[in-house]
Design a protein around this motif. Structure first.
Motif, PDB file in Angstrom:
ATOM      1  N   GLU A 195       1.053  -1.371  -0.012  1.00 35.23           N
ATOM      2  CA  GLU A 195       0.161   0.038   0.000  1.00 35.23           C
ATOM      3  C   GLU A 195       0.884   1.252  -0.116  1.00 35.23           C
ATOM      4  OE1 GLU A 195      -2.943   2.799   0.230  1.00 35.23           O
ATOM      5  OE2 GLU A 195      -2.973   0.591  -0.530  1.00 35.23           O
ATOM      6  N   LEU A 196       2.052   1.212   0.872  1.00 33.38           N
ATOM      7  CA  LEU A 196       3.017   2.546   0.770  1.00 33.38           C
ATOM      8  C   LEU A 196       3.584   2.738  -0.671  1.00 33.38           C
ATOM      9  CD1 LEU A 196       4.522   1.792   4.343  1.00 33.38           C
ATOM     10  CD2 LEU A 196       2.842   3.748   3.687  1.00 33.38           C
ATOM     11  N   ASP A 197       3.923   1.422  -1.166  1.00 41.81           N
ATOM     12  CA  ASP A 197       4.661   1.554  -2.345  1.00 41.81           C
ATOM     13  C   ASP A 197       3.571   2.229  -3.531  1.00 41.81           C
ATOM     14  OD1 ASP A 197       6.802   0.624  -1.852  1.00 41.81           O
ATOM     15  OD2 ASP A 197       6.440  -1.469  -2.485  1.00 41.81           O
ATOM     16  N   ARG A 198       2.157   1.833  -3.470  1.00 40.68           N
ATOM     17  CA  ARG A 198       1.073   2.391  -4.501  1.00 40.68           C
ATOM     18  C   ARG A 198       1.115   3.930  -3.973  1.00 40.68           C
ATOM     19  NH1 ARG A 198      -3.685   4.248  -4.110  1.00 40.68           N
ATOM     20  NH2 ARG A 198      -3.861   3.870  -1.800  1.00 40.68           N
ATOM     21  N   ARG A 199       1.039   4.469  -2.852  1.00 43.39           N
ATOM     22  CA  ARG A 199       1.128   5.801  -2.413  1.00 43.39           C
ATOM     23  C   ARG A 199       2.027   6.455  -2.983  1.00 43.39           C
ATOM     24  NH1 ARG A 199      -1.326   6.310   3.699  1.00 43.39           N
ATOM     25  NH2 ARG A 199      -3.215   5.033   3.427  1.00 43.39           N
ATOM     26  N   VAL A 200       3.266   5.889  -2.915  1.00 43.06           N
ATOM     27  CA  VAL A 200       4.684   6.671  -3.434  1.00 43.06           C
ATOM     28  C   VAL A 200       4.292   6.802  -4.835  1.00 43.06           C
ATOM     29  CG1 VAL A 200       7.051   6.455  -3.740  1.00 43.06           C
ATOM     30  CG2 VAL A 200       6.113   5.929  -1.375  1.00 43.06           C
ATOM     31  N   GLN A 201       4.097   5.796  -5.680  1.00 42.06           N
ATOM     32  CA  GLN A 201       3.942   5.974  -7.067  1.00 42.06           C
ATOM     33  C   GLN A 201       3.026   7.096  -7.457  1.00 42.06           C
ATOM     34  OE1 GLN A 201       2.822   2.045  -8.355  1.00 42.06           O
ATOM     35  NE2 GLN A 201       4.875   1.035  -7.920  1.00 42.06           N
ATOM     36  N   GLU A 202       1.863   7.023  -6.665  1.00 40.39           N
ATOM     37  CA  GLU A 202       0.974   8.317  -6.904  1.00 40.39           C
ATOM     38  C   GLU A 202       1.587   9.427  -6.608  1.00 40.39           C
ATOM     39  OE1 GLU A 202      -2.525   7.600  -4.603  1.00 40.39           O
ATOM     40  OE2 GLU A 202      -3.154   5.929  -5.925  1.00 40.39           O
ATOM     41  N   GLU A 203       2.200   9.632  -5.520  1.00 42.64           N
ATOM     42  CA  GLU A 203       2.901  10.903  -5.486  1.00 42.64           C
ATOM     43  C   GLU A 203       3.849  11.283  -6.655  1.00 42.64           C
ATOM     44  OE1 GLU A 203       2.404  13.330  -3.263  1.00 42.64           O
ATOM     45  OE2 GLU A 203       0.858  12.294  -2.074  1.00 42.64           O
ATOM     46  N   ALA A 204       4.603  10.314  -6.867  1.00 46.30           N
ATOM     47  CA  ALA A 204       5.900  10.556  -8.032  1.00 46.30           C
ATOM     48  C   ALA A 204       5.281  10.983  -9.344  1.00 46.30           C
ATOM     49  CB  ALA A 204       6.570   9.226  -8.101  1.00 46.30           C
ATOM     50  N   ARG A 205       3.935  10.151  -9.615  1.00 51.89           N
ATOM     51  CA  ARG A 205       3.306  10.450 -10.806  1.00 51.89           C
ATOM     52  C   ARG A 205       2.750  11.737 -11.102  1.00 51.89           C
ATOM     53  NH1 ARG A 205       1.470   4.905 -10.665  1.00 51.89           N
ATOM     54  NH2 ARG A 205      -0.507   5.743  -9.782  1.00 51.89           N
ATOM     55  N   GLN A 206       2.604  12.566  -9.688  1.00 53.10           N
ATOM     56  CA  GLN A 206       1.955  13.780  -9.767  1.00 53.10           C
ATOM     57  C   GLN A 206       2.895  14.998  -9.979  1.00 53.10           C
ATOM     58  OE1 GLN A 206      -0.169  14.357  -6.270  1.00 53.10           O
ATOM     59  NE2 GLN A 206      -1.310  12.434  -6.427  1.00 53.10           N
ATOM     60  N   ARG A 207       4.279  14.669 -10.002  1.00 49.86           N
ATOM     61  CA  ARG A 207       5.571  15.662 -10.195  1.00 49.86           C
ATOM     62  C   ARG A 207       6.161  15.151 -11.399  1.00 49.86           C
ATOM     63  NH1 ARG A 207       4.355  14.787  -4.883  1.00 49.86           N
ATOM     64  NH2 ARG A 207       4.507  16.489  -3.382  1.00 49.86           N
ATOM     65  N   PRO A 208       5.875  16.007 -12.211  1.00 48.01           N
ATOM     66  CA  PRO A 208       6.861  15.594 -13.692  1.00 48.01           C
ATOM     67  C   PRO A 208       8.303  15.823 -13.331  1.00 48.01           C
ATOM     68  CG  PRO A 208       5.075  17.599 -13.793  1.00 48.01           C
ATOM     69  CD  PRO A 208       5.103  17.414 -12.421  1.00 48.01           C
ATOM     70  N   GLU A 209       8.644  16.436 -12.522  1.00 51.54           N
ATOM     71  CA  GLU A 209      10.031  16.262 -12.267  1.00 51.54           C
ATOM     72  C   GLU A 209      10.402  14.766 -11.772  1.00 51.54           C
ATOM     73  OE1 GLU A 209       8.295  17.967 -10.418  1.00 51.54           O
ATOM     74  OE2 GLU A 209       8.864  20.091 -10.274  1.00 51.54           O
ATOM     75  N   ALA A 210       9.946  14.089 -11.007  1.00 53.84           N
ATOM     76  CA  ALA A 210      10.205  12.687 -10.473  1.00 53.84           C
ATOM     77  C   ALA A 210       9.895  11.912 -11.696  1.00 53.84           C
ATOM     78  CB  ALA A 210       9.404  12.354  -9.443  1.00 53.84           C
ATOM     79  N   VAL A 211       8.789  11.998 -12.640  1.00 54.39           N
ATOM     80  CA  VAL A 211       8.575  11.181 -13.802  1.00 54.39           C
ATOM     81  C   VAL A 211       9.640  11.345 -14.760  1.00 54.39           C
ATOM     82  CG1 VAL A 211       7.311  10.769 -15.822  1.00 54.39           C
ATOM     83  CG2 VAL A 211       6.255  11.338 -13.577  1.00 54.39           C
ATOM     84  N   ARG A 212      10.378  12.368 -14.845  1.00 53.33           N
ATOM     85  CA  ARG A 212      11.732  12.500 -15.578  1.00 53.33           C
ATOM     86  C   ARG A 212      12.881  11.793 -15.039  1.00 53.33           C
ATOM     87  NH1 ARG A 212      10.181  17.699 -16.300  1.00 53.33           N
ATOM     88  NH2 ARG A 212      11.567  18.695 -14.773  1.00 53.33           N
ATOM     89  N   ARG A 324      17.803  20.059 -13.463  1.00 54.93           N
ATOM     90  CA  ARG A 324      17.953  21.565 -13.788  1.00 54.93           C
ATOM     91  C   ARG A 324      17.515  22.098 -15.184  1.00 54.93           C
ATOM     92  NH1 ARG A 324      24.170  23.549 -13.690  1.00 54.93           N
ATOM     93  NH2 ARG A 324      24.128  22.430 -15.559  1.00 54.93           N
ATOM     94  N   GLU A 325      17.897  21.222 -15.839  1.00 61.00           N
ATOM     95  CA  GLU A 325      17.719  21.143 -17.375  1.00 61.00           C
ATOM     96  C   GLU A 325      16.414  20.784 -18.055  1.00 61.00           C
ATOM     97  OE1 GLU A 325      19.798  23.164 -18.825  1.00 61.00           O
ATOM     98  OE2 GLU A 325      21.427  23.207 -17.176  1.00 61.00           O
ATOM     99  N   ASP A 326      15.752  19.986 -17.113  1.00 62.85           N
ATOM    100  CA  ASP A 326      14.069  19.525 -17.406  1.00 62.85           C
ATOM    101  C   ASP A 326      14.570  18.414 -18.654  1.00 62.85           C
ATOM    102  OD1 ASP A 326      12.837  21.169 -15.825  1.00 62.85           O
ATOM    103  OD2 ASP A 326      12.340  22.649 -17.357  1.00 62.85           O
ATOM    104  N   TRP A 327      15.590  17.732 -18.317  1.00 61.57           N
ATOM    105  CA  TRP A 327      15.957  16.408 -19.274  1.00 61.57           C
ATOM    106  C   TRP A 327      15.471  15.281 -19.061  1.00 61.57           C
ATOM    107  CZ3 TRP A 327      21.875  18.094 -19.459  1.00 61.57           C
ATOM    108  CH2 TRP A 327      21.962  19.051 -20.632  1.00 61.57           C
ATOM    109  N   THR A 328      15.103  14.437 -19.811  1.00 58.55           N
ATOM    110  CA  THR A 328      15.085  13.008 -19.478  1.00 58.55           C
ATOM    111  C   THR A 328      16.497  12.368 -19.748  1.00 58.55           C
ATOM    112  OG1 THR A 328      14.851  12.300 -21.829  1.00 58.55           O
ATOM    113  CG2 THR A 328      12.669  12.757 -20.607  1.00 58.55           C
TER     114      THR A 328
END
Length: 348
Positions: A195-212, A324-328
């Motif tokens: 359940e905690l992993d699911r919440r962490v994934q949700e929080e990460a998906r809400q932040r474009p920086e973390a997705v990159r 810093r550079e908004d890179w993938t």
């Protein structure tokens, strides 16, 4: 304007107050929370600046001043505040006066502080980390019980067949009761961690920086989210070297007289993120060609432990550049290869 130097403690605070209209300086000792709240609420509507050392146990105080009363609150680097003290006599009263002097003389070493919302999400990551550690401790205890019965299955003990064999081991009554309780605790931890992993994934998906950041090999939702929340605005750091220092991944140094003496890493900053970077760096070194070559070369020259930490530092620099550079990850590789085809993607 009122300028207040606040020596904050869990149960009370010593304050030195300067009124720039009259030049008067007052001192007070305020007990938490009732007396302190009453004092600061009496200042509502006035222009007030409060300075204190960064410490723990203060979120209630921060919410009171900044959110409820609109009072400006500055946090100072505790090490730099202490380094500015000349006298060896240290009391709460002197500490409050010292903080007030730094504020009045524009020498207060103010630091960046994340928002309360960001710190709240950090609690999610920390709670998951503690529960994973608890799961590991529980598994180690069960492994020890299996070994005491002559069963050595290592990771296979956690397969369906291994679990069945563990449950069927002939144990004395107290040991059998302990096994039962440990297995129940392990099952509960497994459910909670999912359940905690699911919440962490949700929080990460809400932040474009973390997705990159997750496009980099070896970087999952936990590491990506922790990096975004801990580093803050990447523009705070002029280069990747400062990021490595911020996370305590550079050697300590005691050089003098033209002779350089390097020691172990400084281990300053977040120990939690440093742990995540070392773990993620080992995975990244298996899939990224440059990091793999760097790890193998350093492991031969030094040792594997040094190589793991060095890879973690390079990974931290890479993630900083991506923020810093908004890179993938693909854009990072392409940008550095355009500068030098033989250069490792590490940044300066």
């Amino acid at each position: 304007m009122l300028i207040i130097g606040c020596d904050f403690h869990p149960g009370f605070q010593q304050v030195a107050i300067f009124d720039n209209r009259t030049g008067e300086i007052q001192e007070k000792r305020l007990q938490h929370r009732a007396e302190a709240e009453q004092f600061y609420r009496s200042l509502a509507g006035q222009e007030v600046r409060v300075g204190m050392e960064a410490c723990g146990h203060y979120p209630w105080f921060e919410r009171l001043l900044q959110e409820e009363l609109g009072i400006e609150l500055w946090f100072g680097d505790a090490a730099r505040v202490r380094a500015a003290v000349v006298r060896r006599q240290k009391t709460d009263r002197r500490d409050a006066e010292h903080l007030l002097d730094l504020l009045r003389q524009d020498r207060f070493p103010r630091i960046w502080v994340p928002s309360l919302e960001v710190r709240d999400v950090r609690q999610l990551l920390m709670h998951r980390h503690k529960q994973v550690q608890a799961r590991t401790r529980t598994k180690n205890q069960l492994q020890a019980m299996a070994l005491s019965c002559g069963v050595q299955k290592k990771y296979k003990l956690w397969t369906k067949a291994g679990r069945a064999e563990l449950e069927q081991l002939a144990l004395l009554p107290y040991a059998a009761e302990r096994r039962k309780r440990l297995l129940e605790a392990l099952d509960g931890l497994e459910v909670e961690i999912v359940e905690l992993d699911r919440r962490v994934q949700e929080e990460a998906r809400q932040r474009p920086e973390a997705v990159r950041l997750m496009t980099h090999p070896g970087v999952g939702p936990v590491t990506a989210l922790a990096m975004v929340l801990t580093l803050g605005p990447a523009e705070r750091f002029p280069s990747g070297k400062q990021v490595g220092s911020y996370f305590g991944l550079i050697p300590s140094e005691d050089s003098s007289g033209g002779k350089q003496r390097l020691g172990k890493i400084s281990k300053q900053g977040s120990s939690f993120l440093r742990f995540l970077l070392v773990e993620a760096g080992q995975t990244a070194a298996r899939y990224d060609p440059q990091l793999k070559r760097f790890y193998r070369r350093l492991a031969v020259r030094k040792n594997r432990s040094v190589a793991k930490v060095a890879v973690a530092r390079k990974l931290a620099t890479r993630l900083y550049l991506m923020l810093r550079e908004d890179w993938t990850y693909a854009q990072l590789c392409q940008a550095v290869m355009q500068v030098s085809p033989s250069h490792s993607v590490a940044g300066e």
